[in-house]
Design a protein around this motif. Sequence first.
Motif, short mmCIF file in Angstrom:
data_model
loop_
_atom_site.label_atom_id
_atom_site.label_comp_id
_atom_site.label_asym_id
_atom_site.label_seq_id
_atom_site.Cartn_x
_atom_site.Cartn_y
_atom_site.Cartn_z
N HIS A 156 1.58 3.78 1.83
CA HIS A 156 2.12 4.83 3.03
C HIS A 156 3.57 4.95 2.76
CE1 HIS A 156 -1.65 4.16 5.65
NE2 HIS A 156 -1.69 5.17 4.91
N HIS A 184 -6.56 -1.85 5.75
CA HIS A 184 -5.47 -1.35 6.48
C HIS A 184 -6.27 -1.24 8.00
CE1 HIS A 184 -2.53 1.38 8.31
NE2 HIS A 184 -1.97 1.39 6.97
N ASP A 241 6.31 4.35 4.72
CA ASP A 241 6.87 3.24 5.37
C ASP A 241 6.67 1.92 4.53
OD1 ASP A 241 4.19 3.06 6.14
OD2 ASP A 241 4.76 2.26 8.17
N HIS A 242 6.12 2.00 3.41
CA HIS A 242 6.12 1.10 2.40
C HIS A 242 6.61 1.55 1.06
CE1 HIS A 242 3.48 -1.40 5.05
NE2 HIS A 242 3.28 0.11 5.37
N HIS A 300 0.80 -1.32 0.00
CA HIS A 300 0.01 -0.13 0.02
C HIS A 300 0.82 1.40 0.05
CE1 HIS A 300 0.34 -0.77 4.23
NE2 HIS A 300 -0.02 0.57 4.42
FE LIG Z 1 0.30 1.76 6.40
#
Ligand SMILES: [Fe+2]
Length: 283
Positions: free
Chosen positions: A67, A129, A69-70, A65
């Motif tokens: 975000h 999520h 941090d991905h 996804h």
């Molecule tokens: Fe996330």
Amino acid sequence: MSDLAVSSALEFRWINGQCFEFKFNNGKTLITDPWYNYPGRLGKRCPPGFTTDDLEGGDYLFVNHGHGDHTANIQDVYDRFHSTVICHSSTAMEIAKCFHISLTDIYPVDSEGTYYFDGFTLQTYHGTHHKIKDDYEGTLKRFGGEEFPGSLDLNAMGGIFNTNFVLTTDQGFRLAFIGGNDDGMLERLRGLNKPNLIIRNKMAGSNVKTNVAEDFAEWFSKVDTQLLVPMHYETWLTEDPEFAEKVFRDMNRILEEKGCVGRVAPMERGRWYSLNLSITSIR
Ligand SMILES: [Fe+2]
């Protein structure tokens, strides 16, 4: 005990967050959700000293996804390996806008699809999520600022849905990769669809610290799969490593008490592991 025969399924390692590096038997490599080295807030939860140079391959790059941090190290992985970037079709254009990637290297997938790559097959599934309160504008507060990777749209879309998958190697070993909530995976992984190994995010956000082992063990006992590799608990490792250790120790105790054969294997970040099928003499 001695091994009569050992056959490798694949080699893999957990790097950080939902970032794994997989090496298949034909030499091809897959990296998921690259986030291991980034300045500012995101950097505080990265494994110390790990850089793009430490990666061994990146033929394929998968995005669960949007975000930050991905997505933090998408550009670094792509620049080094010119990876095929596998992402949900609704995020493909935003990823094209945010990162310098040749358009023909972006490989959009949809939920409930089957996709054939060199060394593995992916079956993709809709995911949701973990609960976050932000609306579209609220995403700015959580993920805004120059330090954060991607755009507001890409980060906002990250809260709307995840893309999970079951990966089957050329030799038929099956592993599930699940971020966020269950969202039907218990049902999908029954019977002939069962994987051998599940890689799964925690049952809730990192701030939830009650009944963690009990809830995670309960879910895993219902799937009744052999191995569980937990992921995305780097916040615990950074702030409270004893808690992380206790959760997974308690989970294995609960599973044993329930009579399940499934076990939890918390990986050391950065360390390579081999996943094998073996026949071992026992008596
Ligand atoms: Fe996330």
